[in-house]
Structure formats: structure tokens, C-alpha cells
Design an enzyme around this catalytic site. Structure first.
Site, PDB file in Angstrom:
ATOM      1  CE  LYS A 107       0.457  -3.254   4.648  1.00 32.94           C
ATOM      2  NZ  LYS A 107       0.587  -2.223   5.726  1.00 32.94           N
TER       3      LYS A 107
HETATM    4  C1  LIG Z   1       0.982  -0.881   5.449  1.00 34.45           C
HETATM    5  C2  LIG Z   1       0.680   0.104   6.500  1.00 34.45           C
HETATM    6  C3  LIG Z   1       0.656   1.494   6.236  1.00 34.45           C
HETATM    7  C4  LIG Z   1       1.028   2.079   4.896  1.00 34.45           C
HETATM    8  O1  LIG Z   1       0.046   1.839   3.924  1.00 34.45           O
HETATM    9  P1  LIG Z   1       0.400   2.061   2.374  1.00 34.45           P
HETATM   10  O2  LIG Z   1      -0.807   1.590   1.650  1.00 34.45           O
HETATM   11  O3  LIG Z   1       1.596   1.184   2.110  1.00 34.45           O
HETATM   12  O4  LIG Z   1       0.702   3.496   2.188  1.00 34.45           O
HETATM   13  C5  LIG Z   1       0.291   2.359   7.254  1.00 34.45           C
HETATM   14  N1  LIG Z   1      -0.008   1.900   8.489  1.00 34.45           N
HETATM   15  C6  LIG Z   1       0.019   0.588   8.789  1.00 34.45           C
HETATM   16  C7  LIG Z   1      -0.310   0.156  10.172  1.00 34.45           C
HETATM   17  C8  LIG Z   1       0.355  -0.363   7.816  1.00 34.45           C
HETATM   18  O5  LIG Z   1       0.383  -1.665   8.134  1.00 34.45           O
END
Ligand SMILES: *Cc1c(COP(=O)(O)O)cnc(C)c1O
Length: 435
Positions: A107
Site C-alpha cells: 500500500k
Molecule cells: C490491502 C492488502 C491486500 C489486498 O489488496 P487489495 O488491493 O485490497 O486487493 C493484500 N495483502 C496485504 C498485506 C494488504 O495490506
């Protein structure tokens, strides 16, 4: 670049408006009017380009009418100053590591880029904004780190007391400067209610510029296309078609991969890998979309999503055509017991330690390979460093694991947070005396 709402195709907005609005007033999702494609020459020669050159080409295709090239380059250099290596696990199997940013989760790409773009637009108008975020853990860390020391932006993060992990809490509460943490004596829902009430409060909004850093902001999606293209650029020289397996919750990450594909990236297939919240894998199998409410708790908790908010975007990218979607995306889902086996297997066979989300993507690729006759190179995305989910991973492997320096330093820092009861009058009072 103009964007439409997935609920109202006729009304277009500019990208600056889409970014500051976050969500269209009709509750749809902003989508670019069309996905720009990059030339065949770009895709043929991208192995000669650096990460930042590839990121620039993608970002510029979306922002060229709105941000001058030199400014965009400078903004990207600052925002994405960490790597995304495709690490070889064994022959024709790679892990695209997306955890080398400040919060050690993928993220960071979205949050850092969104912060830089917002700050750029605000500077031009000499405006200040206040971002309000409610977090149950991971998003807050990436947003806090992403906006830390960003000019013209103050961030206020609300989190539920005692309901986030120690590392997550430290990521929110030890930065200071323009990032304030508010510990709410309640649940994540209470935090979200306070933020929603503030956004709906006309009196408050007439005095302050409020914005959200919502995960469905279009500015968070575009930078996630960078690393797919970069991984393609490093692996294309191996000569086999690529399959990307994406651990998915809200499906922003997979949507970004599809954006790269729509921009011309020549790949074979995507695998949408989920935990038991398997709404999308089920849709891919049956064409029925049935949200799971409430979502089911798992050890891959960043993917505990029963009604993925980016699903309308994923569909829109394929013009809503089910046949087209399944021609590019396969789905699969795994229980916690299977996830744990995946973590063990990666360690035993290859000496690689993965977080639960990453292990799910690995399993997806492995199962795909069983049924696929043609040779391919498989890439599973690692969305977080294992140390962010240390107790579970140590438990599965039955051993103590090393914690990266960056997280260790955090644990020694002092938490600074304002404690508050979940009461809107208190929260409003805080905002009025602090903004
Ligand atoms: C947010 C997150 C996901 C999921 O990602 P999306 O874009 O919401 O599908 C997967 N793994 C981790 C560690 C995350 O923080």
C-alpha cells in the site's frame, strides 16, 4: 484526462477533482474515460529502462494534460524511492516483493504517490487540507508514512484502542509532525462513523478543507501499475509468457495489474487469489456475484473483504463482459489451514519466508501450474513483509524469525496518541481546536 463514475457514465470530471473527491457523489467509482496504451516499442524495449523511467511512462500517460513532465518526474522520484524486485524462488517461479517501502506493505506505492500528487496540486493553489482516516490496521500505517512531512497536508488517523497489532500501532503513533493519531475507545466501526459524521457536517466543512485517503482513490490505483510493468520488464528476457498471482481483498491491486495489461503489457494471465472470502473467485466460476456479509476473519486479515470495493472497476476494465474477464483472470481461494501449509512449503522447499497473504498467491500459482500444459513464468506478489504478521508466521514455522531493522527501531519509539471516547461532539471539538 477525464474520469467517469461507474454509476453515471455521462458526467465527466478532471483528474484533480477525482483525486480530491475520492468518491463520486453518486457512490460509484472514478474510472479513466479510456485507458491509454503505451507503444509496442515501449513494451519491447522496457528491459533497458529503470524502475523510475517505467513509472514515468505509465504516470505520464494518465497525467500528461495535468502535470508538466518535469514536475511529474520530480514527484515520482520523491514518492517512489524504494525497490520492487522480482526475486527468483526457483526455475520459472518469482516473488514480486512489494514490501520495501516505509510501512513494509504494497500500500506504500499508492499512499506515497497519492500524497505527492495531492501536495503538488495544493501547492499550486496555496491551499491546506486535512485528511481524516479511520483504520483497522494496515491502511493507516501506509497513509501515515505516505503523508508524513508532506507539505500543505495534515493527517488525522483514528484507530480502535487495543484492536491493532503493536507494530501497526507504532507505525501510526510515532511519526508526529503533520500526522496525529487518535485512539478511540471503541471499534473500527466507531472510528469510521466519526470520520463519516465529520464529512457530512456542513458547518465543519465550511471552515476546513477535509479530504479522505480512501483506498479506492484513483491516485492510489495508477502507481500500482508501475510494478507489474517493471516486473514484466525484468522477466521478459527469460522468454516465457508471464502469469501474475495477486493476493486480493478489495481488488485494487489486481485492477492495477489489469490497467497495465490494458496499456499493452503482453502477459498470459492473472490469478485472483483470496482467502475464504471468495466472492470474486466464485463470480469467475459462476458469473454470480454474492457478497459475504459480514466478512469472515482469517490469518490473511488484510484480505478479509466480503464485498470488494474495486470489483465494479475490475468489471469496467473489461467493458463489463464476463467472457472477457474470464479469458484473462482465473480465481482460487484457500482456507487458513491451506495458507499455513503454503507458508511451510515455501520455507521447506525454497527457504523463503512469506506472510499469509503472499502464501495464498503462491498456492494460486501452484494450482494453476498443475492444470496448465504450456510453459510459463509464474510471479506471485508479496504484499507485506512477514514481520508484519510475525506471531502467526512464527507459530506456523515453529521458530523465531528476524525482524527487519526498520520495524525494530519502531518498537523502541514512544507512542503518542490522543485517547478519545467515540462521541462526535468530542471529535468535532478536537477538530475545531486543532485544525
Ligand atoms: C490491502 C492488502 C491486500 C489486498 O489488496 P487489495 O488491493 O485490497 O486487493 C493484500 N495483502 C496485504 C498485506 C494488504 O495490506
Amino acid at each position: 484526462m477525464h474520469l467517469y463514475s461507474t454509476n453515471h457514465k455521462s458526467e465527466l470530471v478532471g483528474i484533480e477533482e477525482a483525486i480530491f473527491q475520492g468518491l463520486p457523489p453518486d457512490n460509484g467509482l472514478y474510472m479513466p474515460e479510456s485507458i491509454p496504451s503505451l507503444s509496442k516499442e515501449f513494451w519491447d524495449t522496457c528491459d533497458k529502462l529503470s524502475f523510475s523511467e517505467i513509472a514515468f511512462e505509465i504516470a505520464n500517460a494518465f497525467f500528461k494534460d495535468d502535470i508538466p513532465m518535469e514536475d511529474l518526474r520530480a514527484l515520482l522520484e520523491k514518492a517512489i524511492d524504494f525497490d520492487a524486485p522480482s526475486v527468483e524462488i526457483t526455475e520459472n517461479l518469482y516473488c514480486l516483493e512489494l514490501f520495501h517501502g516505509p510501512s513494509m506493505a504494497f500500500k506504500d506505492f499508492g499512499a506515497r504517490f497519492m500524497a505527492a500528487v495531492m501536495s503538488y496540486f495544493l501547492k499550486a493553489q496555496s491551499k491546506q487540507i486535512h485528511i481524516l482516516v479511520a483504520t483497522s490496521g494496515d491502511t493507516g500505517g501506509a497513509v501515515a508514512q505516505g503523508f508524513f512531512k508532506t507539505e500543505n497536508i495534515n493527517v488525522h488517523i483514528l484507530y480502535p484502542k487495543g484492536k491493532v497489532s503493536e507494530i501497526q500501532e507504532k507505525q501510526l503513533t510515532t511519526l508526529g509532525e503533520n500526522v496525529s493519531a487518535i485512539e478511540i475507545n471503541g471499534t473500527f466501526d466507531d472510528c469510521q462513523k466519526l470520520v463519516k459524521a465529520a464529512f457530512l457536517d456542513e458547518e465543519l466543512r465550511s471552515k476546513f478543507n477535509l479530504a479522505s485517503a480512501n483506498s479506492i482513490n484513483i491516485a492510489r490505483l495508477i502507481p500500482q501499475a508501475f510494478y507489474y510493468a517493471y516486473s514484466y520488464s525484468r522477466l521478459k528476457t527469460k522468454g516465457l509468457p508471464l502469469v501474475f498471482a495477486v493476493p486480493s481483498g478489495n481488488f485494487g491491486n489486481l485492477s492495477a495489474g489489469v490497467i497495465a495489461f490494458k496499456m499493452g503489457m503482453p502477459i498470459k494471465r492473472f490469478i485472483a487469489a483470496t482467502n475464504v472470502n471468495k466472492v470474486v473467485p466464485k463470480y469467475l466460476e459462476t458469473e454470480e456475484y454474492e457478497p459475504i456479509k459480514p466478512s469472515i476473519s482469517t490469518i490473511s486479515n488484510a484480505m478479509d473483504v466480503g464485498d470488494p470495493s474495486n470489483f465494479p472497476r475490475l468489471k469496467a476494465l473489461f467493458g463489463g463482459q464476463y467472457e472477457e474477464i474470464i479469458s484473462m483472470i482465473s480465481g482460487c481461494s484457500y482456507t487458513d489451514a491451506e495458507t499455513k501449509e503454503g507458508i511451510k512449503e515455501l520455507k521447506e522447499l525454497y527457504g523463503y519466508v512469506a506472510c499469509p497473504h503472499t502464501a495464498i498467491a503462491y498456492l494460486g500459482l501452484k494450482d494453476f501450474a498443475k492444470a496448465e500444459a504450456e510453459p510459463f513464468s509464474g510471479v506471485f506478489l508479496s504484499t507485506a513483509h512477514y514481520a508484519k504478521f510475525l506471531p502467526d508466521v512464527e507459530d506456523v514455522l515453529g521458530e523465531k524469525l528476524a525482524i527487519p531493522e526498520r520495524l525494530n527501531e519502531l518498537l523502541d519509539k514512544k507512542k503518542v496518541a490522543l485517547n478519545m471516547n467515540p462521541d462526535y461532539d468530542l471529535f468535532k471539538n478536537y477538530l475545531e481546536s486543532n485544525l
